[in-house]
Design an enzyme around this catalytic site. Structure first.
Site, PDB file in Angstrom:
ATOM      1  N   LYS A  91       1.202  -1.020   0.091  1.00 46.11           N
ATOM      2  CA  LYS A  91      -0.158   0.074  -0.104  1.00 46.11           C
ATOM      3  C   LYS A  91       1.077   1.595  -0.042  1.00 46.11           C
ATOM      4  CE  LYS A  91      -3.411   0.210   2.758  1.00 46.11           C
ATOM      5  NZ  LYS A  91      -4.755   0.099   3.707  1.00 46.11           N
TER       6      LYS A  91
HETATM    7  C1  E4P Z   1      -7.464   1.258   4.388  1.00 46.67           C
HETATM    8  O1  E4P Z   1      -6.764   1.150   3.134  1.00 46.67           O
HETATM    9  C2  E4P Z   1      -7.879   1.936   5.439  1.00 46.67           C
HETATM   10  O2  E4P Z   1      -6.379   2.063   5.958  1.00 46.67           O
HETATM   11  C3  E4P Z   1      -8.528   2.189   6.467  1.00 46.67           C
HETATM   12  O3  E4P Z   1     -10.070   1.189   6.040  1.00 46.67           O
HETATM   13  C4  E4P Z   1      -9.096   3.683   6.762  1.00 46.67           C
HETATM   14  O4  E4P Z   1      -9.874   3.333   7.507  1.00 46.67           O
HETATM   15  P1  E4P Z   1     -10.747   4.082   8.862  1.00 46.67           P
HETATM   16  O5  E4P Z   1     -11.464   5.530   7.814  1.00 46.67           O
HETATM   17  O6  E4P Z   1     -11.255   3.347   9.882  1.00 46.67           O
HETATM   18  O7  E4P Z   1      -9.416   4.526   9.560  1.00 46.67           O
END
Ligand code: E4P
Length: 230
Positions: A91
């Site tokens: 990522k």
């Molecule tokens: C996924 O890629 C994200 O890091 C994650 O879903 C963010 O979620 P949040 O807004 O609940 O922190």
């Protein structure tokens, strides 16, 4: 649509995998910090290796690089992939340095997920740079006073209309309505917490209906009996 769990807590991952059809696990540095600090595992690879061993080598595991410069992101991303196996998605935030790193990693054949996506224009650049997935943050976009589901649909459409191979990996859900709308739209994947995934099939009316079937059957055959032992 693929469905992933957004967590690094092996207990939550085990529970969700036991009951629901799940395609993999996504994590981010905040999730690793929360779970690692709670469980006294300060090296993230301890958590991630445990997860990889549980889900198996064919499941998707998304792990974020935290470096700020493109060259460092590339080096860190390659290390992540080497540590965690072939179906590991690196990522990388869809910012200027990240886009440069994405292009390099994608060209070298690594699996890459562009993350921290709040706008279609970020997603477009990430798609052009060759990512496998782009992860718009549905609920965080809602919290900006915009419409996270609508933004995510636009991103899905722009990938299709431009012939890009990139799939949407919708993230940051806070309720099942957000998720269901994107299932109906046919986006590539979504990642959600155990709570949101469990809510997809929690329904007291359904529970009552199932319980009534049991009561009727037991009135016929006696308590504790099933079709196995009558
Ligand atoms: C996924 O890629 C994200 O890091 C994650 O879903 C963010 O979620 P949040 O807004 O609940 O922190």
């Amino acid at each position: 649509m693929k469905l992933l769990i957004d967590d690094a807590d092996i207990q939550a991952i085990r529970r969700v995998y036991e009951y629901y059809p799940i395609d993999g696990v996504t994590t981010n540095p905040s999730i690793l910090a929360r779970v690692g600090l709670t469980r006294g595992k300060r090296n993230p690879y301890e958590l991630l290796t445990e997860i990889r061993e549980f889900v198996g080598e064919d499941a998707e595991l998304h792990v974020q690089a935290v470096s700020q410069r493109a060259e460092d992101m590339v080096e860190e991303g390659i290390h992540i992939a080497e540590m965690l196996g072939k179906n590991t998605y690196i990522k990388i935030p869809a910012v200027k340095e990240g886009l440069k790193a994405i292009r390099i990693l994608s060209a070298e054949g690594y699996r890459v997920t562009a993350t921290a996506i709040y706008t279609p224009q970020q997603a477009f650049l990430a798609g052009k740079a060759g990512v496998d997935y782009a992860a718009p943050y549905v609920n965080r976009i809602d919290n900006m006073g915009l419409d996270g589901v609508a933004v995510t649909k636009r991103i899905h459409d722009l990938f299709q209309k431009n012939g890009l191979k990139t799939q949407v990996l919708a993230a940051s859900f806070k309720n099942t309505r957000q998720l269901l709308e994107l299932v109906e739209y046919g986006v590539g994947a979504s990642t959600a917490t155990e709570t949101v995934i469990s809510e997809l099939c929690r329904n007291e009316t359904v529970d009552r209906a199932v319980h009534a079937f049991l009561e009727d059957f037991e009135s016929l055959c006696g308590e504790g009996h099933t079709m196995l032992n009558v």
